[in-house]
Design an enzyme around this catalytic site. Structure first.
Site, PDB file in Angstrom:
ATOM      1  N   ASN A   1       0.384 -11.190  -7.437  1.00 48.27           N
ATOM      2  CA  ASN A   1       1.424 -11.440  -6.443  1.00 48.27           C
ATOM      3  C   ASN A   1       1.996 -12.832  -6.654  1.00 48.27           C
ATOM      4  O   ASN A   1       1.264 -13.820  -6.630  1.00 48.27           O
ATOM      5  CB  ASN A   1       0.861 -11.295  -5.026  1.00 48.27           C
TER       6      ASN A   1
ATOM      7  N   GLU B   1      -3.707   5.234 -12.877  1.00 41.81           N
ATOM      8  CA  GLU B   1      -4.922   4.580 -13.358  1.00 41.81           C
ATOM      9  C   GLU B   1      -6.149   5.256 -12.760  1.00 41.81           C
ATOM     10  O   GLU B   1      -6.041   6.049 -11.819  1.00 41.81           O
ATOM     11  CB  GLU B   1      -4.899   3.057 -13.085  1.00 41.81           C
ATOM     12  N   LYS B   2      -7.284   4.945 -13.316  1.00 42.64           N
ATOM     13  CA  LYS B   2      -8.548   5.490 -12.825  1.00 42.64           C
ATOM     14  C   LYS B   2      -8.733   5.052 -11.373  1.00 42.64           C
ATOM     15  O   LYS B   2      -8.471   3.904 -11.034  1.00 42.64           O
ATOM     16  CB  LYS B   2      -9.681   4.947 -13.702  1.00 42.64           C
TER      17      LYS B   2
ATOM     18  N   GLY C   1       0.800  -1.222   0.000  1.00 41.52           N
ATOM     19  CA  GLY C   1       0.000   0.000   0.000  1.00 41.52           C
ATOM     20  C   GLY C   1       0.837   1.279   0.000  1.00 41.52           C
ATOM     21  O   GLY C   1       0.296   2.365   0.173  1.00 41.52           O
TER      22      GLY C   1
ATOM     23  N   LYS D   1      -4.756  -5.128   4.199  1.00 43.82           N
ATOM     24  CA  LYS D   1      -5.900  -5.977   4.525  1.00 43.82           C
ATOM     25  C   LYS D   1      -5.992  -6.271   6.022  1.00 43.82           C
ATOM     26  O   LYS D   1      -4.964  -6.489   6.675  1.00 43.82           O
ATOM     27  CB  LYS D   1      -5.776  -7.296   3.756  1.00 43.82           C
TER      28      LYS D   1
ATOM     29  N   GLU E   1      -5.065 -10.043  -8.322  1.00 45.23           N
ATOM     30  CA  GLU E   1      -5.931  -9.132  -7.565  1.00 45.23           C
ATOM     31  C   GLU E   1      -6.751  -8.244  -8.504  1.00 45.23           C
ATOM     32  O   GLU E   1      -6.227  -7.713  -9.487  1.00 45.23           O
ATOM     33  CB  GLU E   1      -5.075  -8.243  -6.651  1.00 45.23           C
TER      34      GLU E   1
ATOM     35  N   ARG F   1       3.585 -15.085  -5.045  1.00 46.63           N
ATOM     36  CA  ARG F   1       4.008 -15.721  -3.790  1.00 46.63           C
ATOM     37  C   ARG F   1       2.779 -16.219  -3.041  1.00 46.63           C
ATOM     38  O   ARG F   1       1.652 -15.960  -3.438  1.00 46.63           O
ATOM     39  CB  ARG F   1       4.715 -14.674  -2.932  1.00 46.63           C
TER      40      ARG F   1
END
Ligand code: ADP
Length: 457
Positions: free
Chosen positions: A290, A200-201, A165, A237, A275, A292
């Site tokens: 991701n 990006e939007k 993030g 998360k 994702e 992993r």
């Protein structure tokens, strides 16, 4: 099959990998920093090697020390867990050169997905739906203004090398763009040593929905359904579940098969997570992949009955996937709460010594943790101390199960996010499955202590 696996990680995920190895009859090597000498992952591994001082850069991120540990102990593979070096194409390449198997995708795939802007282009070509945005990194304010005008505000500036993030800035008007660009670039440079950003939007209050896949070295790729991870704070998360309350079987099948095709297009092997953001109309947009194991993998394990870590090991050893897509079935509902060592109101980190630690078991409860009474939660590493995972026949049973588990959880000596999780679970919108990445905004000014007893944490 491998005889000995070195685990290049610490905490609950190092233990999780040891558990899989024990069940497969594979010996394990723990590596640890000076701060982790008394950790459970060191105690339960067959061998252990100290790889440096507490600071991650000197230990868990120290590739030469980790490779030396593998060579000294004769490990034939390295499992990187998540975080630290798990998405390091460099570690994967060094492993290859040293004839040690890296348990993860090919270095080229790690590199591709590690550059989020390149990944966007590749996944668009492979057929995944995409948010409008820049085709590559942005190299100047003028170009950024032009692209942002084309796609329309709000937009989000994101780090090409992003993760956790960081290096992200939402921009609501042209006047904010220049500043946001510079801040994001600076943040990205500091966090990842790469200041490239793309645009990006920006979607308002979307759902975060991700698909778990597994691919072997014989061309077989399957998906294990989705996880919904919309309950986030600062893009991190907090609560994850499977299935998503927002998906029908039909959409799951459609999205799952799109993801499998996209993974095949880049010859993806081992475990991976694709994702997506989902908007209010149920439209999906690819965000990143991701390469992993994810923190939240247990919810998928529980609804599918598939041990993802064992599959990763089998795949890396060259075995074929032992099941077909049609044999992957989903049963019941699973929820995970990430328990962090932090103040539940201010979110300030709360490291220290845990004096008492107890999580009740009972039907449908799994606890993945390194914590125990008198263990130290180090300020050097991530604040997550435990994952509590529950399973119920349906979502309502899973929620009730999680609530009673959290209510009966005892952690003394440090503050934890347990009371925050109880507040989340008590929300009507949570019970109704009305989730979005904006869900946590309502707790921004939550009064101290509110409805939850302080005794539980
Ligand atoms: P990271 O790799 O740092 O975790 P991600 O690209 O996975 O970054 O995004 C993390 C979170 O940021 C998402 O789950 C979502 O909440 C938010 N986010 C990212 N991109 C967008 C976007 N275009 N619109 C709205 N929210 C976004």
């Amino acid at each position: 099959m491998f005889k000995k696996i070195l685990i290049a990680n610490r905490g609950e995920i190092a233990l999780r990998v040891i558990i899989a190895c024990r069940e497969l009859g594979i010996k394990t090597v723990a590596v640890y920093s000076e701060a982790d000498e008394n950790s459970l992952h060191v105690r339960f591994a067959d061998e252990d090697v100290c790889i440096g001082p507490a600071r991650s850069a000197d230990s868990y991120l120290n590739v030469p020390a980790i490779i030396s540990a593998a060579e000294i102990t004769g490990a034939d593979a390295i499992h990187p867990g998540y975080g630290f070096l798990s998405e390091s194409a460099y570690l994967a390449e060094v492993c290859e050169a040293c004839h040690i198997r890296f348990i993860g995708p090919d270095p080229n795939v790690i590199k591709l997905m590690g550059d989020k802007s390149r990944a966007r282009r590749a996944m668009k070509k492979a057929g995944l739906p995409m948010l409008p945005g820049s085709d590559g990194p942005i190299d100047g304010e003028e170009k950024a203004l032009k692209i942002a005008k084309e796609i329309g505000y709000p937009v989000i500036v994101k780090a090409v090398a992003g993760g956790g993030g960081r290096g992200m800035r939402v921009v609501r008007s042209a006047s904010e763009l220049g500043n946001a660009l510079r801040t994001a670039q600076r943040e990205a440079e500091a966090a990842f040593g790469n200041g490239s950003v793309y645009i990006e939007k920006y979607l308002e209050n979307p759902r975060h929905i991700e698909f778990q896949i597994l691919g072997d070295h014989h061309g077989n790729v399957v998906h294990l359904g989705e996880r919904e991870c919309s309950i986030q704070r600062r893009h991190q998360k907090l609560v994850e579940e499977s299935p998503s309350p927002a998906l029908t079987d039909k959409v799951r099948r459609k999205m799952g098969s799109l993801v499998v095709d996209a993974a095949r297009a880049v010859q993806y092997t081992n475990a991976g997570t694709f994702e997506f953001l989902m908007d209010g109309e149920g439209k999906f947009y690819f965000m990143e992949a991701n390469t992993r194991l994810q923190v939240e993998h247990p919810v998928t394990e529980w609804v599918t009955g598939i041990d993802i870590v064992k599959e990763q090991i089998r795949i890396a050893a060259g075995e074929r996937l032992s099941f077909k897509q049609s044999e992957v079935t989903f049963s019941g509902h699973s929820i995970e709460c990430r328990i962090n060592a932090e103040d539940p109101d201010t979110f300030a980190p709360s490291p220290g010594v845990i004096h008492a630690f107890s999580v009740p078991g009972g039907p449908g409860v799994r606890v993945d943790t390194f914590a125990h009474a008198e263990c130290t939660v180090s300020p050097y590493y991530d604040s997550m101390i435990a994952k509590i995972i529950v399973h119920g026949r349906d979502r309502a049973e899973a929620i009730a199960r999680m609530r009673r588990t959290l209510e009966m959880t005892v952690v003394e000596g440090i503050k934890t996010s347990v009371p925050l999780h109880l507040r989340i679970l008590a929300e009507k919108d949570f019970a109704a499955g009305k989730l979005s990445t904006g869900f946590m905004d309502r707790f921004a000014t939550a009064p101290k202590g509110s409805s939850v007893s302080e005794k539980t944490a």
